[in-house]
Scaffold this motif. Structure first.
Motif, mmCIF file in Angstrom:
data_model
loop_
_atom_site.group_PDB
_atom_site.id
_atom_site.type_symbol
_atom_site.label_atom_id
_atom_site.label_comp_id
_atom_site.label_asym_id
_atom_site.label_seq_id
_atom_site.Cartn_x
_atom_site.Cartn_y
_atom_site.Cartn_z
ATOM 1 N N THR A 14 0.840 -1.201 0.000
ATOM 2 C CA THR A 14 0.000 0.000 0.000
ATOM 3 C C THR A 14 0.879 1.257 0.000
ATOM 4 O O THR A 14 2.068 1.208 0.289
ATOM 5 C CB THR A 14 -0.908 0.038 1.241
ATOM 6 O OG1 THR A 14 -0.095 -0.025 2.410
ATOM 7 C CG2 THR A 14 -1.902 -1.105 1.235
ATOM 8 N N SER A 65 -4.910 2.585 -2.403
ATOM 9 C CA SER A 65 -4.622 3.334 -1.178
ATOM 10 C C SER A 65 -4.014 4.722 -1.414
ATOM 11 O O SER A 65 -4.203 5.620 -0.595
ATOM 12 C CB SER A 65 -3.686 2.521 -0.276
ATOM 13 O OG SER A 65 -2.452 2.272 -0.931
ATOM 14 N N THR A 87 -4.961 6.826 6.728
ATOM 15 C CA THR A 87 -4.195 5.883 7.541
ATOM 16 C C THR A 87 -3.837 6.510 8.885
ATOM 17 O O THR A 87 -3.566 7.708 8.969
ATOM 18 C CB THR A 87 -2.925 5.403 6.821
ATOM 19 O OG1 THR A 87 -2.232 4.483 7.668
ATOM 20 C CG2 THR A 87 -2.012 6.539 6.449
ATOM 21 N N HIS A 116 -0.997 1.249 7.334
ATOM 22 C CA HIS A 116 -2.121 0.311 7.425
ATOM 23 C C HIS A 116 -3.437 1.058 7.263
ATOM 24 O O HIS A 116 -3.617 2.129 7.827
ATOM 25 C CB HIS A 116 -2.077 -0.440 8.757
ATOM 26 C CG HIS A 116 -0.813 -1.210 8.905
ATOM 27 N ND1 HIS A 116 0.260 -0.712 9.606
ATOM 28 C CD2 HIS A 116 -0.432 -2.416 8.416
ATOM 29 C CE1 HIS A 116 1.251 -1.593 9.545
ATOM 30 N NE2 HIS A 116 0.859 -2.634 8.829
ATOM 31 N N TYR A 117 -4.317 0.453 6.493
ATOM 32 C CA TYR A 117 -5.580 1.105 6.148
ATOM 33 C C TYR A 117 -6.759 0.291 6.656
ATOM 34 O O TYR A 117 -6.780 -0.925 6.545
ATOM 35 C CB TYR A 117 -5.699 1.252 4.626
ATOM 36 C CG TYR A 117 -4.686 2.217 4.064
ATOM 37 C CD1 TYR A 117 -5.002 3.548 3.870
ATOM 38 C CD2 TYR A 117 -3.400 1.790 3.744
ATOM 39 C CE1 TYR A 117 -4.078 4.437 3.362
ATOM 40 C CE2 TYR A 117 -2.468 2.677 3.233
ATOM 41 C CZ TYR A 117 -2.815 3.992 3.050
ATOM 42 O OH TYR A 117 -1.898 4.877 2.553
ATOM 43 N N LEU A 118 -7.722 0.987 7.193
ATOM 44 C CA LEU A 118 -8.967 0.371 7.635
ATOM 45 C C LEU A 118 -10.104 1.011 6.852
ATOM 46 O O LEU A 118 -9.889 1.877 6.021
ATOM 47 C CB LEU A 118 -9.159 0.574 9.138
ATOM 48 C CG LEU A 118 -8.069 -0.011 10.032
ATOM 49 C CD1 LEU A 118 -8.284 0.414 11.473
ATOM 50 C CD2 LEU A 118 -8.028 -1.516 9.916
ATOM 51 N N GLN A 142 -9.528 -0.457 3.056
ATOM 52 C CA GLN A 142 -9.397 -1.892 3.281
ATOM 53 C C GLN A 142 -10.502 -2.653 2.547
ATOM 54 O O GLN A 142 -10.243 -3.664 1.892
ATOM 55 C CB GLN A 142 -9.440 -2.194 4.777
ATOM 56 C CG GLN A 142 -9.247 -3.655 5.110
ATOM 57 C CD GLN A 142 -9.378 -3.885 6.595
ATOM 58 O OE1 GLN A 142 -10.308 -3.408 7.225
ATOM 59 N NE2 GLN A 142 -8.433 -4.626 7.151
#
Length: 149
Positions: free
Chosen positions: A26, A82, A89, A94-96, A100
């Motif tokens: 990402t 992303s 982020t 890290h992506y939610l 995501q």
């Protein structure tokens, strides 16, 4: 190159009939307040400045995608999903949430094609995501909006 370390493992998996999908790295959002910093290093490694930036990550992703094409391994481009949403982020990598979900939808679609599921099966990646999460399809009533419009 890290990609090359995985090639023998991928080749073994492909020879044994396993289905493989490569997901790219990402996009990375550095913390605005911090400049170059020492990166985490494993025991025995020399400490170095953090080398990550989106230009380098994209170069590595392109190399990996080209290498995967020689192995006939489909690639999910998580970087492309992303990158426009880097501001979402919390830790830079890290992506939610929606990012995501978007990556998972592309991955599920790719796996469906790889496993031979026809596109007109009536099951969408949204359906698969809801089923995996145990969420039912929301009941939507547009009658009031249609009457007003």
């Amino acid at each position: 190159n890290t990609t090359e370390r995985f090639v023998p493992i991928l080749q073994d998996a492909l020879r044994s009939g396993k289905r493989v999908v490569w997901v790219t790295t990402t996009a990375w959002q550095p913390k605005k307040a911090s400049g170059p910093r020492l990166r985490f290093s494993l025991p025995g490694e020399r400490r170095s400045l953090d080398w990550r930036n989106n230009y380098r990550l994209q170069l590595l992703n392109r190399y990996a995608a080209a290498r995967m094409s020689t192995l006939r391994v489909p690639v999910v481009d998580a970087f492309a999903v992303s990158y426009p949403m880097m501001h979402t982020t919390r830790d830079g990598a890290h992506y939610l949430g929606q990012v995501q979900r978007a990556i998972v939808k592309v991955l599920l679609h790719t796996l469906g094609q790889l496993c031979g599921s026809p596109d007109d099966s009536g099951t969408s990646s949204d359906d698969l995501l809801r089923a995996a999460a145990g969420v039912k399809e929301p009941e939507l009533d547009f009658s009031a909006a249609a009457a007003a419009g």
